[in-house]
Design a protein around this motif. Sequence first.
Motif, short mmCIF file in Angstrom:
data_model
loop_
_atom_site.label_atom_id
_atom_site.label_comp_id
_atom_site.label_asym_id
_atom_site.label_seq_id
_atom_site.Cartn_x
_atom_site.Cartn_y
_atom_site.Cartn_z
N LEU A 287 47.06 24.13 59.87
CA LEU A 287 46.33 23.47 58.79
C LEU A 287 47.13 22.27 58.30
CD1 LEU A 287 44.21 23.22 56.52
CD2 LEU A 287 45.47 24.99 55.28
N PHE B 186 43.05 22.16 61.95
CA PHE B 186 41.96 22.01 61.00
C PHE B 186 42.52 21.49 59.69
CE2 PHE B 186 42.95 26.36 62.28
CZ PHE B 186 43.75 26.79 61.23
N GLY B 187 41.64 21.07 58.78
CA GLY B 187 42.07 20.52 57.51
C GLY B 187 41.35 19.22 57.22
N GLU C 53 39.43 20.68 49.32
CA GLU C 53 39.08 21.08 50.69
C GLU C 53 40.26 21.77 51.36
OE1 GLU C 53 37.72 19.11 54.97
OE2 GLU C 53 37.64 17.89 53.14
N THR D 178 40.06 25.50 52.85
CA THR D 178 40.32 25.71 54.27
C THR D 178 41.45 26.72 54.46
OG1 THR D 178 39.65 23.43 54.68
CG2 THR D 178 40.77 24.56 56.47
N ASN E 237 40.94 30.32 56.49
CA ASN E 237 41.71 30.64 57.70
C ASN E 237 42.74 31.73 57.47
OD1 ASN E 237 41.10 28.62 60.09
ND2 ASN E 237 40.89 27.47 58.18
#
Length: 307
Positions: A56, A79-80, A119, A123, A127
């Motif tokens: 992340l 992701f991120g 966000e 996230t 996760n």
Amino acid sequence: MILTVCPNPSIDTYAWLPSFERGVANRIAKQQEFPGGKGVHVAMALREMGQDTGLLGNWAGHSGQWIKEACKDLGIPCFGPELNGANRKCYTFLSAGSDLNHTELLEPGPAMAEESYEEMLQTFKLNLENASLAVLSGSWPKQSPDTAYSDLIDIAKQQQKKVILDCSGVMLEKALDKGFFGLHLNEHEAKAICQTEDPLEAIQQLSKKVDLVALTRGKEGLFLGYLGKVIHANVTIDKVVSTVGSGDCLTAGIALGVYRGLSVEEIAGYGVAFGAANCLREDLGMLYQSDVERLLTQVKIKELNYV
């Protein structure tokens, strides 16, 4: 899965100069680029050792895309949030026989907007549900709140998940106010917080806030406080090629040892073997499994007592 968090990824660049002369043009003879940032190094070390991990981060511009693609090529999903601007570049200059040798220049990187921060938290929450442990490492982009890591720790506590943190400054102070599972810090950071150069005294103080304390002192090795024990671990290597990312690889070793439910002594051994393995090659912030396995057989372990 072990979730790794790198709020401020970078492209780490090794640049070789035959020589360096002030006030004139100096030409770089060779350069290499690697995905970087403390949490990125942790993720790469874990993946090299066969451990599933997700990364992340906050990604910005072409450099952010390059870092993500490089990590994905290693089997690390990323992701991120996407930020404006560009992720930073960190340069390490090598020039034999000059005072520039191993000089580092660090770009500032992007800024964090409020909506991107929210966000990031969401996230992380999503996760973390699929992870047993989270490793949080490094600085944050500009304009991030001082409570950034303590906010992530609150989420982890809600899910009853362990967190290992490697950071410094006011973010570390605010995180310690919350309390969490594990902390990796170096001797300078420990002195700033605990006002002592004695590793045992520092571990005693920090153990009031965290369950596991990994305190590193360069060539002196690792002092690990966990489950009522203090273990000193060290390993000798013949030649140090680069120390960039060694502390991050040590964090990865500690995390993997905890994840696998190893003994305190074995966790300490993982830590120093991972950190030392990173020193053996020019690849910045990267280790190789064969080096780790060889070094694990050479680690010296000693249990210490509080005075």
